[in-house]
Every structure is written in structure tokens, then in C-alpha cells.
Write an enzyme that holds these catalytic residues in place. Structure first.
Site, short mmCIF file in Angstrom:
data_model
loop_
_atom_site.label_atom_id
_atom_site.label_comp_id
_atom_site.label_asym_id
_atom_site.label_seq_id
_atom_site.Cartn_x
_atom_site.Cartn_y
_atom_site.Cartn_z
N CYS A 13 36.59 44.04 8.11
CA CYS A 13 38.12 43.33 8.49
C CYS A 13 38.88 44.26 9.15
O CYS A 13 38.16 45.58 9.49
CB CYS A 13 38.71 43.14 6.94
SG CYS A 13 39.08 44.72 6.16
N ASP A 472 44.78 43.02 50.96
CA ASP A 472 44.38 43.63 51.81
C ASP A 472 43.92 42.75 53.16
O ASP A 472 43.67 41.45 52.55
CB ASP A 472 42.86 44.49 51.64
CG ASP A 472 42.18 45.00 53.15
OD1 ASP A 472 43.05 45.60 53.84
OD2 ASP A 472 41.19 44.77 53.27
#
Length: 786
Positions: A13, A472
């Protein structure tokens, strides 16, 4: 600093995960530690001069969990296969125990009916024990629904002495607790010895208290009778609670397996054998015996075993499983092929290059595994709550019992005990621990299917908040390779375009200029035979000249043509229009006469316009950074639909522009493929590298696009946004489940409605709460991203 990944066993858990992580982070020499419940591993960044990997393993073991160093010779494929086997074994173990416990639980319910019937009858002296059944709504329902038909079908059961029935229930409960539920108690004890508590503690204390209560009622019933209480037994409740929790664990384990299906599919792409040329003969050999430099033969329909370079033959290769590209890619001599892809048409041979853990497929598997083991920042809140969750729940359970014992007007001890057990059982830290990691695992798998490799939960979360997409130009928006876009022949060559192109291309074979390469490539595409020019001369910034097949050929700008006294007025307007559109026009003169106009440009990729349009639909600002001149950059921006252009910038200028945008409060993503894009990609909030580009751009990136397609960047943003919604939904339901469920289990609704939650129903709710979170994450697999 070094980074190591250590498998951790025994975590169940969020509290377990939180404890291991906090302990590691406190260690001297540890810079960062990330523990993942789903992957059952700890990723630790540490100073090897201060702490050793062996010491880190001991630290984990000291918290009560298992840990061991991975085999350094183990490949990413081996690790994933081992993990798959462990997941299968876990699922089948939970399934076997859930089925057996469930069957025993049903039998225990049947056996307990005569006991409950007897307890419901007036006791000696007129006292009624109805409260023993009324204390548990589930048992009360069972009495009303099951008791009448059971009396008619199995009347003999009601003649069995109570001591025999109680003894049988005791034995069955012990069996279930010691076999099916053993791990709850051993892990709870281990946590207790290390001064900690987790989900196992809640289950162990809840069922353990019910068992001890029942055992005392069985062996010393007068202890309860003397105090005016019925000697209730909760054996069947203990069995059913364990069975339901195991059923939830089983479904959870199956769902966890599904979250890593994409990673498992990648591993299965790796062929086990390869057809190799050895000593002049073709032999089938295990892939792990191949050596770099060996010749591998691949036939149509076969999967390519390893990475390499084609040396003979030609084929179309399906790379969709790695890049998401649906169309087969043509492979010729000199082209690179990737292991795991499928050869569709012709046979070919290639030289093996990168093998084993260095192969492209192995790197992708490792990248995905590391990404799935990483943590998203949104998980921090769940971690903080998980650290104190179990102690708070245990305190609430004690408070619940006290309140019921003090305030209940009927059977306060029995009702208080049932409510306290329900509080312990219904509380579920598992859902909080699974809320984010399951979404990260499914999302990274979904991304891989789309040709998008996401390097971690942090990148996945950050990409969802992008406001500005910086691109770019060369190789990102454009193809990155100059191409002949326009060609016009005039004068004596008006009817002989290929003849003119042959002369120009032959001249350009002696040039090293990128524009010359584009012209030569166009001629080869048209299958024109080229010759070596004589007297070749290149004039920087102007053009080139020489003699081809006895004809004087000149190619260049208008100024260069004037040197040859060539009048370009008839094509000047066309040349200007081409220049305005971002192309480079070159005039052609043969033997002093204007013969044509050829234009070369780095064309926009077919998919760039659609991707940029989708960025706009997402509300993103699109900016292009380029070292190219302003006029060319603006022409490309207009054609592609880009909002703003910053032209003529060097790598440092790109970084400065990213910083400026960030200073304006924008969340910036940078997409690039070249060495000069690396610094800007690293500076951006989310760096996106194109996998077909340089290694530097890919290494600096948070997200890698496996194919040179901007649409993949759009997919990445859309997937991130969808995943963030799923994470928030998971966390909401995980928190709200506990916020609502615990008070109901404590009996907050009882004064107004008479509703008291049975521990059995509480266990069912707890078992399926974590399953619901994992199932919600699995919806990402079928989400429409494209």
C-alpha cells in the site's frame, strides 16, 4: 552521482511505499529516492563515495521489506520477463486463495445459521440475545433471507450440537487465517517490529480482534454472559472479510498486469533466434549469441532480430510498433534497420551493429521501465497523507468503540466492536498509492504505441501545462534536407528539361554545397546519367561554372549571371516570387544563353501544418527559432501557420528566448533535433527531442518522438492532458472514498437512519476501491488521442 534501481518486495500500500521512501531519503549520501508501488522498486540517486548499493539494500531490508541488487548482466528484456513472471505468479496465488477462502466462507455462513438462530431465541430468564444479530446488518439480512430455505433443505444441520458447529468454524477460520491470510499477519508483525503500520496492520488488527473476541466467546462464554452480553462469534465474518480482500487483490493484480501490457508487448518484439551467415552457411542461432559484424539474413514476413546496416537487397520494413508510423519504410543498402521490426516484402542481408542491452529496442524498454518507475509531482499529497493514514485510522477505530460503548442504548460493546472493526477494514491506503503510478504506467505505454517515449511522471505532468510550443526550423518544421522545389527550362531547352537538369547536376557533382546536393539528388531520382565536369570553379556566395559535354554551364544568382553577360530579366519576377516564398532561386546559363531557373528549399514536412493547427486548437502559442535569415524564416512561418518567428539566432540566443518566455510566466516546450537545439531543449520546462535527430537532442529531452513528425508532439500534449485528468480523478475518488467510507463505518448515519455498516460489507468496499482506481487508469489505453 550514480543512480540505481533496486527491486523491493513486500510492499502492499501507499503507507509501505511512503515508509521506504522516507527512510531512503534520510540516508547520508542519498540525493533523491523514488519508490514505486506499482513497479515494486526503488530508484535512488546517491553519492557512491558516501554510500554503497549494498548499504542501500540493507536500509530497505531494515524497514521490513525485501530487497536485492539486480544482476548487472541482466538485460532490460530479462528484467521485464522476470517481472511478468512475478506478476503472473502473484495473480494466480491471489486467485487460488480467494476462491478457496470464498468457498469456505460460504460454507461457514451456512454452518453459522443454526448458531445465529439459537442466539436469536430468548435466553434463559427471558433475556433476548437478538442484539447479537442486530449488531451486524449483514448477519441480520442473512438470517431473514437464508435461514428459512436452509431449514427446509438442511434440517439436520439444526440438530448438530452448537459446540460441534462452533468448533468447525474455529478450525476453518484458523485455516483461512494461517494459509490464505498469512501474509497479512506476517507483514503486519514485520511493520510493528519496525515501529510502523500499513494496510496489513489494519486488516490484521481488524480480523485478529474479531477472531480473539470469537475465541474467548467459544472457550469462556461466561465472561460475556456474566456481563449481560451474548457470546457472539465472528468466525464467518473473519473468513469472508479475508476472502473479499483477497478477491480485490486478485482483480488488482490482474489490472496491474494490464497496465504494463505495452511494455510487455515491446519485450515480445525481440525474436529469440536469427538466421546468420557463418562459415559460408546460413544457420539459425540464438539472438544472444550474435556478435557485432556478423551478417544476418532476413526473409519476407520475418521479424528483424537485431539492429544493423543493410548490406545487400532492398525491402519495405514495418516500424509501426516502435515509431507509430503506419506506412512501411523502404530500406536500401546503407540504411539502418531496427531489431523487432517486421520485414514486409523483399529479402535482404545486414551487418549486426548494436546488440543486447545496447540495442534500440532494449533502450526503449529500459526508458519506458524507468519512466513507469518515476513519480509525478502530483503524487506528493498522497504520499504525505499515506505517511500518517494508518495511525489516524487506528485512532479513529478506538474512538469509535469508545463512543459506541458510552452512548449506545443497546448492546454497546457488541455494536462498538463491530463498528471499530468496520472502520479498520474499510480504510484503504492502497487506492491513494495506486492513483498516480497506474496512470503513469498506462500513459507511458499508450505513448509508446503512438511513437512517443515519455521519460518520467514529472515530464508527463509538466507537458499537460504547456502554454507555448517553441519549434526549431530545420529538421523539425522542415525536412532538414534541401530539395529541388521548382524547375523551369527556357530557350533552347524549353522542350528538354531533363537534358538541362543533366547538365546542371553534372556540374554540381563537383560541388560540396548543400544546394548542389539537392540538384544531384533530383537528377538521380529521375535516373539521369551524370558525367564529371571539366574546369569546375565555385564562386563563393554567387554560383558555379564549368564545362559539361563541351557546353559551358553556369549556375548561380543574378549577379553571377551578369558576369557572363546573361540577361535574366525574363525570369527575374519568377525568381523574386520564389525568394519571397523562402526558396533559393538559381539561374542557369548554357553557352552564354539563359536556359532556365531552378529553386531549392528545405520543404515543410507534410504533417507540420496539421500539427501546428492542432497546437492552436489546444490553445498553444507557436514560436519558431532558427539561425536562418529573416525572409526565409518568415516565409516558412506563413506557410506553416506559425505565430511568431525569431530568426538569425545561435544556440545561446535560443536559450535566451526560452528564458525570456519563462520570465513572462509561460510554460515552454522546446522541440528540436540538432546538436544546436540541445541547450534550449534542456532549458525548456519540457524538452522534446526528435528521435531521428542527434543523440544530444534526445539525451537532453524529457519526451522523445520516435519519428520525425510534429504531430507526435501534439499527441504527447494531448496524452499528458488526458492523463492529468485521470490522475486527478483517481486521487479524488481515493480520498473521497476514505472521507465518506470511514465515517459511515463508524456509524455516523446510525442516529438518523439506523444504518450501521457491516465489517463484511466494509471489506468488500475496501477490496474494490483500489480496483476502481486501476480500472479508471486503464481507460487511458482506449482513449482517443490522435
Amino acid at each position: 552521482m550514480s543512480t540505481i534501481r533496486i527491486p523491493v518486495s513486500g510492499m502492499t500500500c501507499a503507507a509501505c511505499q511512503s515508509r521506504v521512501q522516507r527512510t531512503l531519503q534520510k540516508q547520508t549520501g542519498v540525493e533523491d529516492a523514488s519508490v514505486n508501488l506499482m513497479m515494486k522498486s526503488a530508484t535512488i540517486t546517491f553519492d557512491p563515495d558516501t554510500v554503497t548499493p549494498e548499504a542501500l539494500v540493507d536500509v530497505i531490508r531494515d524497514t521490513g521489506y525485501g530487497a536485492e541488487l539486480s544482476n548487472p548482466d541482466q538485460t532490460a528484456f530479462d528484467e521485464q520477463e522476470a517481472r511478468d513472471r512475478a506478476q503472473d505468479a502473484e495473480y494466480h496465488e491471489f486467485k487460488r486463495k480467494a476462491i478457496v477462502s470464498g468457498v469456505i466462507g460460504i460454507i461457514a455462513m451456512i454452518v453459522s445459521m443454526p448458531l445465529m438462530s439459537m442466539l436469536a431465541m430468548p435466553a434463559a430468564g427471558g433475556a433476548s440475545h437478538a442484539h447479537s444479530v442486530g449488531g451486524d446488518p449483514f448477519m441480520q439480512w442473512s438470517m431473514r433471507v437464508l435461514d428459512p430455505p436452509l431449514r427446509s433443505v438442511m434440517p439436520w444441520l439444526y440438530d448438530v450440537p452448537p459446540v460441534v458447529l462452533t468448533g468447525a468454524l474455529l478450525v476453518a477460520t484458523l485455516f483461512v487465517m494461517l494459509w490464505a491470510g498469512r501474509h497479512f499477519y506476517t507483514r503486519a508483525w514485520a511493520a510493528f517490529r519496525h515501529h510502523a503500520a500499513d494496510m496489513n496492520t489494519l486488516v490484521a488488527v481488524g480480523t485478529g480482534a474479531a477472531f480473539v473476541y470469537s475465541l474467548i466467546a467459544t472457550l469462556a462464554p461466561q465472561f460475556f454472559v456474566s456481563r449481560g452480553l451474548a457470546p457472539d462469534v465472528y468466525y464467518e465474518a473473519v473468513i469472508i472479510i479475508i476472502a473479499l480482500i483477497l478477491t480485490g487483490n486478485m482483480f488488482e493484480a490482474r489490472a496491474k498486469k494490464q497496465t504494463s501490457s505495452a511494455l510487455r508487448a515491446l519485450v515480445q518484439l525481440q525474436p529469440k533466434t536469427a538466421r546468420v551467415l557463418r562459415f559460408g552457411e546460413e544457420v539459425d542461432a540464438p539472438v544472444d549469441t550474435l556478435e557485432a559484424g556478423e551478417t544476418v539474413i532476413v526473409r519476407p514476413g520475418e521479424r528483424i532480430p537485431v539492429d544493423g546496416d543493410v548490406t545487400q537487397g532492398e525491402s519495405a520494413v514495418d516500424e509501426s510498433m516502435l515509431t507509430g508510423e503506419s506506412l512501411p519504410v523502404t530500406k536500401r543498402v546503407g540504411d539502418r534497420v531496427i531489431g523487432g521490426t517486421i520485414n514486409r516484402t523483399g529479402a535482404f542481408r545486414f551487418t549486426a551493429t548494436t546488440l543486447g542491452q545496447h540495442s534500440m529496442l532494449a533502450q526503449i524498454v529500459r526508458l519506458m521501465r524507468d519512466a513507469q518507475g518515476s513519480r509525478a509531482p502530483i503524487q506528493r499529497l498522497a504520499d504525505q497523507i499515506s505517511g500518517v493514514f494508518v495511525p489516524i485510522v487506528m485512532s479513529l477505530a478506538i474512538a469509535t468503540f469508545v463512543v459506541w460503548f458510552v452512548m449506545a442504548d443497546q448492546a454497546p460493546a457488541v455494536r462498538g466492536f463491530a463498528a471499530a472493526v468496520a472502520v479498520l477494514i474499510i480504510a484503504c491506503p492502497c487506492a491513494m498509492g495506486l492513483a498516480v503510478p497506474t496512470a503513469v504506467m498506462v500513459a507511458t505505454g499508450k505513448g509508446a504505441e503512438l511513437g512517443v517515449l515519455i521519460k518520467g511522471g514529472g515530464a508527463l505532468q509538466q507537458a499537460g501545462g504547456i502554454t507555448t510550443m517553441v519549434l526549431d526550423k530545420t529538421g523539425t518544421v522542415t525536412e532538414g534536407r534541401p530539395t529541388v522545389t521548382d524547375f523551369t527550362a527556357v530557350g533552347g531547352y524549353a522542350d528538354n528539361e531533363n537534358g538541362l537538369l543533366r547538365l546542371v547536376a553534372s556540374l554540381e557533382t563537383s560541388s560540396e554545397h548543400p544546394l548542389a546536393e539537392a540538384v544531384v539528388r533530383e537528377a538521380k531520382t529521375r535516373e539521369l546519367s551524370l558525367v564529371t565536369p571539366e574546369g569546375f570553379e565555385a564562386v563563393s556566395g554567387r554560383g558555379a561554372q564549368g564545362v559539361v559535354d563541351g557546353a559551358g554551364v553556369a549556375v548561380g544568382n543574378a549577379a553571377f549571371m551578369s558576369d557572363w553577360a546573361v540577361d535574366v530579366a525574363s525570369l527575374q519576377e519568377a525568381a523574386q516570387q520564389l525568394a519571397d516564398n523562402g526558396r533559393t532561386p538559381m539561374f542557369i546559363a548554357v553557352d552564354g544563353a539563359l536556359s532556365g531557373l531552378i529553386a531549392v528549399a528545405d520543404p515543410i514536412k507534410d504533417t507540420s501544418r496539421q500539427a501546428i493547427a492542432r497546437f492552436h486548437e489546444m490553445g498553444l502559442e507557436v514560436v519558431m527559432l532558427t539561425g536562418d535569415n529573416e525572409r526565409t524564416a518568415q516565409a516558412i512561418a506563413r506557410e506553416a501557420g506559425i505565430d511568431r518567428v525569431v530568426a538569425g539566432v545561435m544556440p545561446a540566443g535560443k536559450v535566451a528566448e526560452i528564458v525570456r518566455l519563462q520570465g513572462e510566466g509561460k510554460v515552454v516546450a522546446m522541440v528540436g533535433d540538432g546538436i544546436n537545439d540541445g541547450p534550449a531543449i534542456a532549458q525548456a520546462d519540457v524538452g522534446i527531442g526528435i528521435g531521428t535527430g542527434t543523440d544530444i537532442a534526445v539525451e537532453a529531452a524529457d519526451i522523445v518522438l520516435m519519428r520525425g513528425d510534429l504531430q507526435s508532439a501534439a499527441h504527447a500534449v494531448a496524452l499528458s492532458r488526458r492523463t492529468m485528468r485521470t490522475m486527478k480523478q483517481n486521487l479524488f475518488w481515493a480520498f473521497i472514498y476514505n472521507v465518506i467510507g470511514i465515517p459511515i463505518a463508524a456509524g455516523v448515519l446510525y442516529p438518523a437512519t439506523g444504518l450501521l455498516l457491516s465489517p463484511i460489507l466494509a471489506s468488500a468496499a475496501m477490496a474494490f476501491s483500489s480496483v476502481s482506481v486501476v480500472t479508471n487508469s486503464l481507460r487511458l489505453r482506449s482513449a482517443r488521442i490522435v
